[in-house]
Design a protein around this motif. Structure first.
Motif, PDB file in Angstrom:
ATOM      1  N   ALA A 151       0.838  -1.196   0.000  1.00  0.00           N
ATOM      2  CA  ALA A 151       0.000   0.000   0.000  1.00  0.00           C
ATOM      3  C   ALA A 151       0.868   1.240   0.000  1.00  0.00           C
ATOM      4  N   ILE A 152       0.304   2.325  -0.514  1.00  0.00           N
ATOM      5  CA  ILE A 152       0.897   3.646  -0.347  1.00  0.00           C
ATOM      6  C   ILE A 152      -0.154   4.546   0.297  1.00  0.00           C
ATOM      7  N   ILE A 153       0.320   5.402   1.196  1.00  0.00           N
ATOM      8  CA  ILE A 153      -0.555   6.359   1.860  1.00  0.00           C
ATOM      9  C   ILE A 153      -0.014   7.756   1.586  1.00  0.00           C
ATOM     10  N   PRO A 154      -0.750   8.574   0.836  1.00  0.00           N
ATOM     11  CA  PRO A 154      -0.300   9.956   0.626  1.00  0.00           C
ATOM     12  C   PRO A 154      -0.142  10.672   1.967  1.00  0.00           C
ATOM     13  N   LEU A 155       0.910  11.454   2.107  1.00  0.00           N
ATOM     14  CA  LEU A 155       1.223  12.080   3.384  1.00  0.00           C
ATOM     15  C   LEU A 155       0.437  13.351   3.637  1.00  0.00           C
ATOM     16  N   ALA A 156      -0.410  13.740   2.685  1.00  0.00           N
ATOM     17  CA  ALA A 156      -1.316  14.874   2.860  1.00  0.00           C
ATOM     18  C   ALA A 156      -2.653  14.509   2.220  1.00  0.00           C
ATOM     19  N   PRO A 157      -3.748  15.126   2.652  1.00  0.00           N
ATOM     20  CA  PRO A 157      -5.042  14.824   2.047  1.00  0.00           C
ATOM     21  C   PRO A 157      -5.028  15.053   0.538  1.00  0.00           C
ATOM     22  N   LEU A 158      -5.795  14.261  -0.170  1.00  0.00           N
ATOM     23  CA  LEU A 158      -5.944  14.438  -1.602  1.00  0.00           C
ATOM     24  C   LEU A 158      -6.800  15.676  -1.883  1.00  0.00           C
ATOM     25  N   THR A 159      -6.803  16.114  -3.128  1.00  0.00           N
ATOM     26  CA  THR A 159      -7.619  17.250  -3.542  1.00  0.00           C
ATOM     27  C   THR A 159      -9.007  16.770  -3.940  1.00  0.00           C
ATOM     28  N   ALA A 160     -10.015  17.479  -3.514  1.00  0.00           N
ATOM     29  CA  ALA A 160     -11.386  17.083  -3.816  1.00  0.00           C
ATOM     30  C   ALA A 160     -11.675  17.158  -5.312  1.00  0.00           C
ATOM     31  N   ASN A 161     -12.589  16.296  -5.773  1.00  0.00           N
ATOM     32  CA  ASN A 161     -13.072  16.305  -7.150  1.00  0.00           C
ATOM     33  C   ASN A 161     -11.927  16.267  -8.156  1.00  0.00           C
TER      34      ASN A 161
END
Length: 320
Positions: free
Chosen positions: A284-294
């Motif tokens: 797995a990979i977990i982005p270290l910051a929230p993704l961008t909406a839409n």
């Protein structure tokens, strides 16, 4: 903790006994998360989604099977003995106001110290080539759909839920004061593994074309914590093959379709996270910051299954 362990007698008897256990997920805010706690509002949901019954154990089992089917995994048959194992453990947690995989002898509702003990106490007979697993969620005033979905979001729990070779499942739920509920799902394959996925085939989550994917995950809500130094991270992305196979990673990246660099992520594999990612068949990979909406994201994986090269590219779109 999350463990994948061989039974003590494996080498001597050639019985491949495994236990995959992901410790627990607790909702830090009862009304948070990706969904409204009902039969609608979750990412990637289609017309084949199950109908809500408001029975946490029934709905949780149905939702886990629904999600498995969406990524090409077999649905799991309900086993009434395994239901008793799961129900007994949910009752134990309610009676003792705790979230745990290991019970303490002499405490109210005790049914066995370990998951294997509880299976045997319920009269489950293990044969050769078996595997068992367990995931637990605890939260207030939510449905089985919601609790199952949050377990899938929590990456160590997802590794257990999306194990391709499992064949049966049992679920149980107990609700205590103020609506605080404990949901337990126990998984098993016995007397031979399920067929799982074909060789050199990977299942992925989010799946290709999935829409409405949450932008974030609160890492501190999962035990063990997959990103100990950051709480609010991006939604985890994972690949899965059969537990009997070794998955190696050469490259695993995610980037927005609109352009830009690959996102900074934390990689979870048995090699780099051996204490908690104890299965050799997942990554797995977990982005270290929230993704961008839409936003549409492209994922690229390259590596090998049992030294045979594999690659996979897919995309998903986040919620608005």
């Amino acid at each position: 903790m999350s463990t994948l362990r061989h039974a003590k007698s494996v080498i001597a008897t050639c019985i491949a006994a495994w236990a995959l256990v992901a410790c627990g997920w607790q909702d830090p805010v009862a009304d948070s998360g990706s969904g409204n706690g009902g039969s609608t509002g979750f990412s990637g949901q289609d017309g084949s989604a199950p109908a809500l019954t408001n029975n946490i154990a029934v709905d949780g089992r149905a939702w886990l099977n629904y999600r498995r089917s969406q990524i090409g995994l077999s649905t799991l048959a309900q086993d009434t003995t395994v239901d008793r194992v799961a129900q007994g453990h949910s009752d134990y947690q309610r009676l003792n106001n705790t979230v745990t995989h290991d019970q303490v002898r002499g405490q109210p509702g005790f049914t066995g110290v370990t998951l294997e003990d509880r299976f045997k106490a319920a009269g489950y007979n293990f044969g050769t080539s078996n595997a068992i697993g367990e995931v637990i969620a605890a939260t207030s005033n939510q449905t089985g759909f919601f609790m199952a979905e949050q377990l899938i979001t929590a990456i160590y729990h997802r590794f257990v839920i999306f194990e391709p070779v499992f064949q049966q499942v049992g679920t149980g739920a107990a609700t205590g004061a103020a609506g605080y509920a404990y949901f337990t799902a126990d998984f098993v394959t016995n007397n031979g593994y399920g067929s799982g996925l074909p060789a050199t085939t990977l299942a992925s989550w989010p799946f290709d074309g999935q829409t409405g994917v949450p932008i974030d995950f609160l890492s501190d809500s999962e035990e063990p914590d997959p990103v100990p130094d950051v709480n609010q991270v991006g939604y985890p992305i994972s690949v899965h093959t059969n537990l009997t196979r070794k998955l190696t990673v050469q490259s695993f990246t995610v980037r927005p379709r609109s352009g830009g660099a690959n996102l900074q992520t934390r990689l979870l594999t048995k090699d780099v996270d051996p204490v908690n990612t104890t299965s050799q068949s997942v990554a797995a990979i977990i982005p270290l910051a929230p993704l961008t909406a839409n936003t549409r994201y492209d994922v690229t994986f390259s590596g090998a299954i049992d030294d045979v090269a594999v690659s996979k590219t897919w995309s998903f779109t986040t919620a608005q």
